[in-house]
Scaffold this motif. Structure first.
Motif, PDB file in Angstrom:
ATOM      1  N   MET A 120       0.836  -1.204   0.000  1.00 36.12           N
ATOM      2  CA  MET A 120       0.000   0.000   0.000  1.00 36.12           C
ATOM      3  C   MET A 120       0.869   1.252   0.000  1.00 36.12           C
ATOM      4  SD  MET A 120      -3.108  -1.184   2.513  1.00 36.12           S
ATOM      5  CE  MET A 120      -4.374  -0.086   1.931  1.00 36.12           C
ATOM      6  N   GLY A 121       1.975   1.214   0.753  1.00 34.12           N
ATOM      7  CA  GLY A 121       2.906   2.346   0.757  1.00 34.12           C
ATOM      8  C   GLY A 121       3.473   2.599  -0.629  1.00 34.12           C
ATOM      9  N   ALA A 122       3.832   1.507  -1.328  1.00 33.58           N
ATOM     10  CA  ALA A 122       4.390   1.626  -2.682  1.00 33.58           C
ATOM     11  C   ALA A 122       3.340   2.184  -3.641  1.00 33.58           C
ATOM     12  CB  ALA A 122       4.896   0.266  -3.160  1.00 33.58           C
ATOM     13  N   GLU A 123       2.078   1.777  -3.455  1.00 35.67           N
ATOM     14  CA  GLU A 123       1.008   2.300  -4.320  1.00 35.67           C
ATOM     15  C   GLU A 123       0.781   3.794  -4.068  1.00 35.67           C
ATOM     16  OE1 GLU A 123      -2.371  -0.215  -3.446  1.00 35.67           O
ATOM     17  OE2 GLU A 123      -1.295  -1.996  -4.158  1.00 35.67           O
ATOM     18  N   MET A 124       0.954   4.209  -2.801  1.00 40.44           N
ATOM     19  CA  MET A 124       0.715   5.615  -2.459  1.00 40.44           C
ATOM     20  C   MET A 124       1.874   6.515  -2.886  1.00 40.44           C
ATOM     21  SD  MET A 124      -0.977   4.730   1.240  1.00 40.44           S
ATOM     22  CE  MET A 124      -0.551   6.188   2.141  1.00 40.44           C
ATOM     23  N   TYR A 125       3.072   5.917  -3.090  1.00 41.77           N
ATOM     24  CA  TYR A 125       4.229   6.722  -3.460  1.00 41.77           C
ATOM     25  C   TYR A 125       4.267   6.898  -4.977  1.00 41.77           C
ATOM     26  CZ  TYR A 125       8.963   8.313  -4.148  1.00 41.77           C
ATOM     27  OH  TYR A 125      10.044   9.052  -4.534  1.00 41.77           O
ATOM     28  N   SER A 126       4.344   8.147  -5.422  1.00 41.70           N
ATOM     29  CA  SER A 126       4.209   8.405  -6.860  1.00 41.70           C
ATOM     30  C   SER A 126       5.512   8.202  -7.627  1.00 41.70           C
ATOM     31  CB  SER A 126       3.683   9.822  -7.069  1.00 41.70           C
ATOM     32  OG  SER A 126       4.548  10.725  -6.388  1.00 41.70           O
ATOM     33  N   GLY A 127       6.655   8.159  -6.936  1.00 43.94           N
ATOM     34  CA  GLY A 127       7.940   8.004  -7.628  1.00 43.94           C
ATOM     35  C   GLY A 127       8.190   6.574  -8.059  1.00 43.94           C
ATOM     36  N   LYS A 128       9.285   6.398  -8.832  1.00 42.55           N
ATOM     37  CA  LYS A 128       9.659   5.066  -9.308  1.00 42.55           C
ATOM     38  C   LYS A 128      10.059   4.205  -8.115  1.00 42.55           C
ATOM     39  CE  LYS A 128      13.578   4.247 -11.765  1.00 42.55           C
ATOM     40  NZ  LYS A 128      14.540   4.052 -12.834  1.00 42.55           N
TER      41      LYS A 128
END
Lengths: 216, 330
Positions: free
Chosen positions: B116-124
């Motif tokens: 979920m954290g990775a989905e919320m982070y907009s960067g690569k």
């Protein structure tokens, strides 16, 4: 049931959270013991912390439209709990908050749709299905029953009594299961003979909400 | 429960504050949401490595933030996965434009929250999942094996490659190689006590040990009567070697990790036993690590990790590192 029965309003959510907190606190040592048998004992603290955080939101959300209130609850649950419970219940509330037409009156059928959507999102997030000794063993059959009641236009009170029974049966059935998902999965055969703590807490939550709606 | 504690609710925050003060030359601690990051900004073009997990495993992961290892670590409550907004905030804080690699131990809560954290982070960004615990049977239909002490080795070795300018793809590939080449198994003599619970997670007799224990006091393969160290170490190594199947004279790194409550004297004794057994089986130990790196609060016990090493792994293991818990070459 009286005509003004509430199914899903901001008021309803807060009063349910308070009811659930009472029941979870009464059963805390049982849930903790179950988790220590097959997990690591963090589940009860996560559930209690989550309920406390939601109840503390009362002043912030009581005058908000339902969509905004659900979104605020979702973000609080997601950021304030942690562990599997935080991710799963956070996912549940995010899905509920995204339901269409939330700020019109939510009737029983609409409330069921919101819950069904929320459970579906949890299932996708946790990649767990029935039979894997997790909270989904209770939540998925309950969601299916709600769908049936809604589609057949069944009598609500009788339907919710059936939901209570299903939740209890499915919670008890986790006792003899092998765990294939979650922390108990690391135990193999040794997880048999213990009820899943997530299934127990979920069953208590469902039991509390259903009884409260029936008695409205 | 006897612990240095003021209020159970403040336990984590106060410990993080102390950690930040004690190592203010290397790291800084942010609260709400909480994460540990390097004192110096990540240099441009360097891939950022972020790990995290429940607290109670110190020095993992905050103790591995610094030059040559992690850029940030996200601590959850004791034994509970951190929340997604911690990973998002940490990523936004450290990413210098080359992307973020999340290093995640294979536990359901960690996997879900990091996703979920990775989905919320907009960067690569990309992720690797460690699952080195050979005590648990691997299967694609289950949660699979746990990610435990080899995560420390992954963070060190990939950290060095990232420092040298390795790309996100290269860092991920090396991390997966280290994970695949590593096997771990642990034994516990006593339970641990989660501060919020106030009592031991499990009961265990004075003459018993939990064989194949996890890093949260969750039960392992079996409960057994305690045996001489050589027998315990032999049984652990049998399970690991059966899994790793090293070539004859293959180079390895031998990592003896304390669970928090076992003194170093015993860990070195375990190291000696393990060296002798490995030598007799034609396995060459060329690198070592002994100490408390991936702990379970005050649990008495130890885990052994064996890592098969090629030149790339050795080179990155030997490279300089400067963190609160691991430092050499600089």
């Amino acid at each position: 049931m009286k005509k003004e029965t509430e199914f899903m309003s901001v008021n309803f959510l807060i009063s349910q959270a308070k009811n659930i907190q009472k029941v979870i606190d009464e059963n805390a040592s049982e849930i903790e013991a179950l988790d220590q048998n097959i997990g690591d004992g963090d589940h009860i603290f996560n559930i209690q912390r989550g309920l406390k955080l939601v109840i503390e939101l009362e002043g912030t959300i009581k005058d908000l439209p339902l969509s905004k209130a659900l979104n605020t609850i979702a973000m609080k649950v997601l950021s304030g709990i942690g562990g599997s419970s935080g991710a799963l219940f956070g996912t549940f509330f995010i899905s509920m908050a995204k339901s269409p037409d939330l700020d019109k009156d939510v009737d029983f059928s609409k409330a069921c749709e919101m819950i069904i959507g929320g459970v579906k999102a949890m299932k996708e997030r946790g990649k767990a299905d029935v039979g894997e000794k997790t909270m989904m063993d209770v939540l998925i059959p309950v969601s299916e029953k709600l769908n049936e009641i809604k589609n057949n236009n069944n009598e609500i009170k009788q339907g919710l009594n059936e939901v209570i029974k299903i939740a209890e049966d499915r919670m008890l059935a986790t006792k003899d299961m092998l765990a294939t998902k979650g922390r108990a999965s690391f135990l193999g055969e040794r997880a048999k003979g213990h009820i899943d703590p997530g299934a127990r807490s979920s069953q208590l939550i469902i039991d509390t909400i259903c009884k409260s709606v029936i008695n409205q | 429960m006897k612990k240095f504690i003021n209020k159970a609710d403040d336990f984590l925050k106060e410990s993080l504050n102390g950690f930040g003060k004690a190592h203010s030359d290397i790291i800084q601690v942010s609260l709400d949401p909480s994460f540990v990051s390097r004192k110096n900004k990540t240099k441009e073009g360097k891939v950022s490595l972020i790990s995290g997990g429940g607290s109670g495993h110190e020095p993992m992961h905050g103790g591995f933030v610094g030059h040559g290892m992690l850029d940030a670590a996200c601590p959850g409550f004791v034994f509970s996965a951190p929340a997604p907004d911690q990973m998002q905030a940490a990523a936004e804080h450290v990413d210098s434009g080359a992307g973020v690699l999340f290093i995640v131990k294979n536990y359901s809560g960690d996997i879900m929250n990091f996703q979920m954290g990775a989905e919320m982070y907009s960067g690569k960004n990309d992720s690797i999942v460690t699952n080195d615990d050979v005590a648990v049977k691997d299967s694609t239909f289950t949660t699979g094996r746990r990610g435990v002490a080899a995560t420390v080795l992954v963070e060190k070795i990939v950290g060095s490659l990232a420092e040298d300018g390795g790309s996100l793809e290269e860092c991920k590939k090396l991390g997966e190689k280290v994970n695949k080449n590593a096997g771990t198994m642990g034994v516990a003599f006593t339970s641990c006590t989660v501060p919020a619970a106030g009592k031991p997670t499990f009961d265990i007799g004075d003459d018993e040990m939990e064989f194949g224990v996890g890093i949260h006091g969750e039960p392992g393969r079996k409960r057994e009567k305690i045996q001489p160290s050589k027998t315990i170490v032999g049984n652990i190594l049998d399970a690991i070697l059966d899994n790793l199947k090293p070539e004859n004279n293959e180079k390895t790194l031998l990592f003896v990790n304390g669970m928090g409550g076992t003194p170093l004297t015993e860990l070195y004794l375990v190291y000696d036993d393990a060296c002798q057994i490995l030598q007799s089986k034609g396995v060459e130990v060329t690198r070592s690590l002994v100490g408390n790196y991936c702990t379970s609060l005050e649990m008495q016990g130890a885990s052994i990790t064996l890592l098969k090493c090629d030149e790339e792994i050795l080179k990155n293991w030997d490279a300089p590192v400067h963190t609160a818990a691991m430092r050499w070459g600089m």
